[in-house]
Scaffold this motif. Structure first.
Motif, PDB file in Angstrom:
ATOM      1  N   UNK A 175       0.836  -1.191   0.000  1.00  0.00           N
ATOM      2  CA  UNK A 175       0.000   0.000   0.000  1.00  0.00           C
ATOM      3  C   UNK A 175       0.878   1.250   0.000  1.00  0.00           C
ATOM      4  N   UNK A 176       0.238   2.407   0.050  1.00  0.00           N
ATOM      5  CA  UNK A 176       0.985   3.637   0.169  1.00  0.00           C
ATOM      6  C   UNK A 176       1.473   4.220  -1.142  1.00  0.00           C
ATOM      7  N   UNK A 177       0.952   3.755  -2.284  1.00  0.00           N
ATOM      8  CA  UNK A 177       1.341   4.306  -3.563  1.00  0.00           C
ATOM      9  C   UNK A 177       0.532   5.567  -3.860  1.00  0.00           C
ATOM     10  N   UNK A 178       1.062   6.399  -4.763  1.00  0.00           N
ATOM     11  CA  UNK A 178       0.305   7.575  -5.220  1.00  0.00           C
ATOM     12  C   UNK A 178       0.308   8.710  -4.218  1.00  0.00           C
ATOM     13  N   UNK A 179      -0.745   9.531  -4.272  1.00  0.00           N
ATOM     14  CA  UNK A 179      -0.824  10.728  -3.429  1.00  0.00           C
ATOM     15  C   UNK A 179      -0.810  10.352  -1.951  1.00  0.00           C
ATOM     16  N   UNK A 180       0.014  11.049  -1.203  1.00  0.00           N
ATOM     17  CA  UNK A 180       0.112  10.758   0.227  1.00  0.00           C
ATOM     18  C   UNK A 180      -0.652  11.776   1.064  1.00  0.00           C
ATOM     19  N   UNK A 181      -0.619  13.055   0.630  1.00  0.00           N
ATOM     20  CA  UNK A 181      -1.260  14.130   1.376  1.00  0.00           C
ATOM     21  C   UNK A 181      -2.433  14.667   0.567  1.00  0.00           C
ATOM     22  N   UNK A 182      -3.643  14.494   1.103  1.00  0.00           N
ATOM     23  CA  UNK A 182      -4.848  14.917   0.388  1.00  0.00           C
ATOM     24  C   UNK A 182      -5.597  15.918   1.245  1.00  0.00           C
ATOM     25  N   UNK A 183      -5.836  17.097   0.686  1.00  0.00           N
ATOM     26  CA  UNK A 183      -6.554  18.156   1.382  1.00  0.00           C
ATOM     27  C   UNK A 183      -7.975  18.264   0.827  1.00  0.00           C
ATOM     28  N   UNK A 184      -8.946  18.337   1.727  1.00  0.00           N
ATOM     29  CA  UNK A 184     -10.328  18.585   1.331  1.00  0.00           C
ATOM     30  C   UNK A 184     -10.700  19.993   1.774  1.00  0.00           C
ATOM     31  N   UNK A 185     -11.166  20.812   0.835  1.00  0.00           N
ATOM     32  CA  UNK A 185     -11.520  22.181   1.165  1.00  0.00           C
ATOM     33  C   UNK A 185     -12.783  22.619   0.467  1.00  0.00           C
ATOM     34  N   UNK A 186     -13.212  23.823   0.771  1.00  0.00           N
ATOM     35  CA  UNK A 186     -14.420  24.372   0.152  1.00  0.00           C
ATOM     36  C   UNK A 186     -15.109  25.353   1.068  1.00  0.00           C
ATOM     37  N   UNK A 187     -16.167  25.908   0.577  1.00  0.00           N
ATOM     38  CA  UNK A 187     -16.957  26.877   1.336  1.00  0.00           C
ATOM     39  C   UNK A 187     -17.516  26.228   2.601  1.00  0.00           C
ATOM     40  N   UNK A 188     -17.711  27.024   3.637  1.00  0.00           N
ATOM     41  CA  UNK A 188     -18.266  26.500   4.884  1.00  0.00           C
ATOM     42  C   UNK A 188     -19.630  25.865   4.681  1.00  0.00           C
ATOM     43  N   UNK A 222       4.885  19.802  11.098  1.00  0.00           N
ATOM     44  CA  UNK A 222       5.306  18.828  12.111  1.00  0.00           C
ATOM     45  C   UNK A 222       4.673  17.459  11.844  1.00  0.00           C
ATOM     46  N   UNK A 223       3.379  17.447  11.503  1.00  0.00           N
ATOM     47  CA  UNK A 223       2.683  16.185  11.218  1.00  0.00           C
ATOM     48  C   UNK A 223       3.298  15.492  10.004  1.00  0.00           C
ATOM     49  N   UNK A 224       3.558  16.260   8.965  1.00  0.00           N
ATOM     50  CA  UNK A 224       4.115  15.680   7.745  1.00  0.00           C
ATOM     51  C   UNK A 224       5.525  15.133   8.001  1.00  0.00           C
ATOM     52  N   UNK A 225       6.352  15.889   8.738  1.00  0.00           N
ATOM     53  CA  UNK A 225       7.734  15.467   8.972  1.00  0.00           C
ATOM     54  C   UNK A 225       7.822  14.299   9.943  1.00  0.00           C
ATOM     55  N   UNK A 226       6.995  14.345  11.012  1.00  0.00           N
ATOM     56  CA  UNK A 226       7.125  13.339  12.060  1.00  0.00           C
ATOM     57  C   UNK A 226       6.230  12.123  11.862  1.00  0.00           C
ATOM     58  N   UNK A 227       5.123  12.297  11.131  1.00  0.00           N
ATOM     59  CA  UNK A 227       4.173  11.193  10.976  1.00  0.00           C
ATOM     60  C   UNK A 227       4.080  10.676   9.544  1.00  0.00           C
ATOM     61  N   UNK A 228       4.751  11.363   8.632  1.00  0.00           N
ATOM     62  CA  UNK A 228       4.663  10.973   7.222  1.00  0.00           C
ATOM     63  C   UNK A 228       5.046   9.524   6.961  1.00  0.00           C
TER      64      UNK A 228
END
Length: 325
Positions: free
Chosen positions: A1-14, A124-130
């Protein structure tokens, strides 16, 4: 597992359903074998409500393969402030420590302090938990707040360069009382403030590299088939593209099921209007629609979340380049 995009952000209007979508996507990743962490940066945290378990500022196990964390902006802002105080006052004359601390306390409640603190936690999360997780999914605050957060590396880069330049000039003037370039360089090398500025600059440069890496990073917008979310998302995508942050697509949430509009004048009119907005979505975001989610009769939690997560199987496969089984 763990292939492809590692960090995915979900955003949008409230209010468009970002948390629902980030939770459903995270659950889909976990169910298909990815060790997944879902992180909420939205002040109106609701991961705990969706999963029905306690979620706080420390990583908690939500279910098999799935972990959660809610970033508390006030806690992070205060930690950030105390960290800067400790760095700046180390080796500084006691005479000016009180003034430094007073200036930092004032900066702690200034505009942008919250974004800077959250951004530090994000790095910090990305560096320490990535390395611990196959996917890290970010449930972000409403669009404006998120854009300020993600644009920080670009905006702060030039500002940090300016601060470093001014500090070096100030140190050069201070060193005029000493003779020789060696003494001048020693003063610059030992300066704790310059050291902090250079470390901050390096951190922002590192963050910038993460945010523009289309191999590991993706930003997904959640919209409702309504005018304001569409227009706001169009502007937001333009801004992210300006900063070269990769946008993966949009998820259209809370569409009216066909059966609602049959024999019901209100829902029929709403469905007609919705179809017009769907045409607008396809025009404004050609080829970007990842999936269309229906309006559900009940709040999202438990079994409902399982149902919604099924919609993300194809989304995940498309985003991560996986083959559907």
């Amino acid at each position: 597992m763990g292939q492809g995009k590692k960090y995915i952000f979900f955003g949008g209007k409230g209010g468009v359903g970002k948390t629902t979508c980030s939770a459903a996507f995270s659950k889909c990743c976990a169910k298909t074998g990815d060790r997944t962490l879902v992180v909420s940066t939205d002040p109106a945290h609701s991961l705990a409500d969706i999963f029905g378990v306690s979620v706080g500022p420390e990583i908690e196990l939500l279910e098999e393969n799935l972990y959660g964390l809610e970033i508390d902006s006030e806690i992070e802002r205060n930690k950030y402030s105390e960290r800067i105080k400790a760095q700046l006052t180390a080796g500084i004359s006691p005479v000016i420590i009180e003034e430094i601390q007073r200036q930092i306390d004032a900066a702690n409640i200034s505009p942008g302090a919250e974004e800077a603190a959250i951004f530090d936690k994000f790095i910090e999360i990305i560096k320490e938990k990535g390395d611990e997780f196959d996917r890290i999914v970010f449930d972000t605050a409403p669009t404006g707040h998120t854009l300020r957060l993600l644009s920080l590396p670009e905006l702060m880069g030039g500002w940090m360069d300016n601060l470093i330049s001014k500090r070096k000039s100030a140190l050069s003037l201070m060193s005029m009382i000493h003779s020789g370039e060696k003494a001048k360089q020693e003063i610059i090398d030992r300066d704790p403030i310059l050291s902090i500025l250079q470390k901050r600059k390096a951190k922002f440069e590192q963050a910038r590299e993460i945010l523009i890496d289309s191999d590991t990073m993706e930003f997904i917008f959640v919209i409702n088939p309504e005018k304001l979310p569409i227009l706001e998302t169009k502007k937001a995508i333009e801004i992210l593209m300006k900063y070269r942050i990769p946008v993966g697509g949009v998820i259209v949430n809370r569409t009216i099921p066909e059966e609602y509009s049959k024999g019901n004048e209100f829902w029929s009119k709403r469905k007609t209007l919705e179809l017009q907005y769907m045409d607008m979505i396809n025009k404004e975001f050609p080829g970007r629609v990842l999936t269309i989610l229906p309006l559900l009769e009940e709040d999202i939690k438990g079994d409902n979340l399982d149902t919604v997560s099924e919609h993300f199987i194809k989304v995940k496969a498309k985003m991560l380049g996986e083959k559907l089984k």
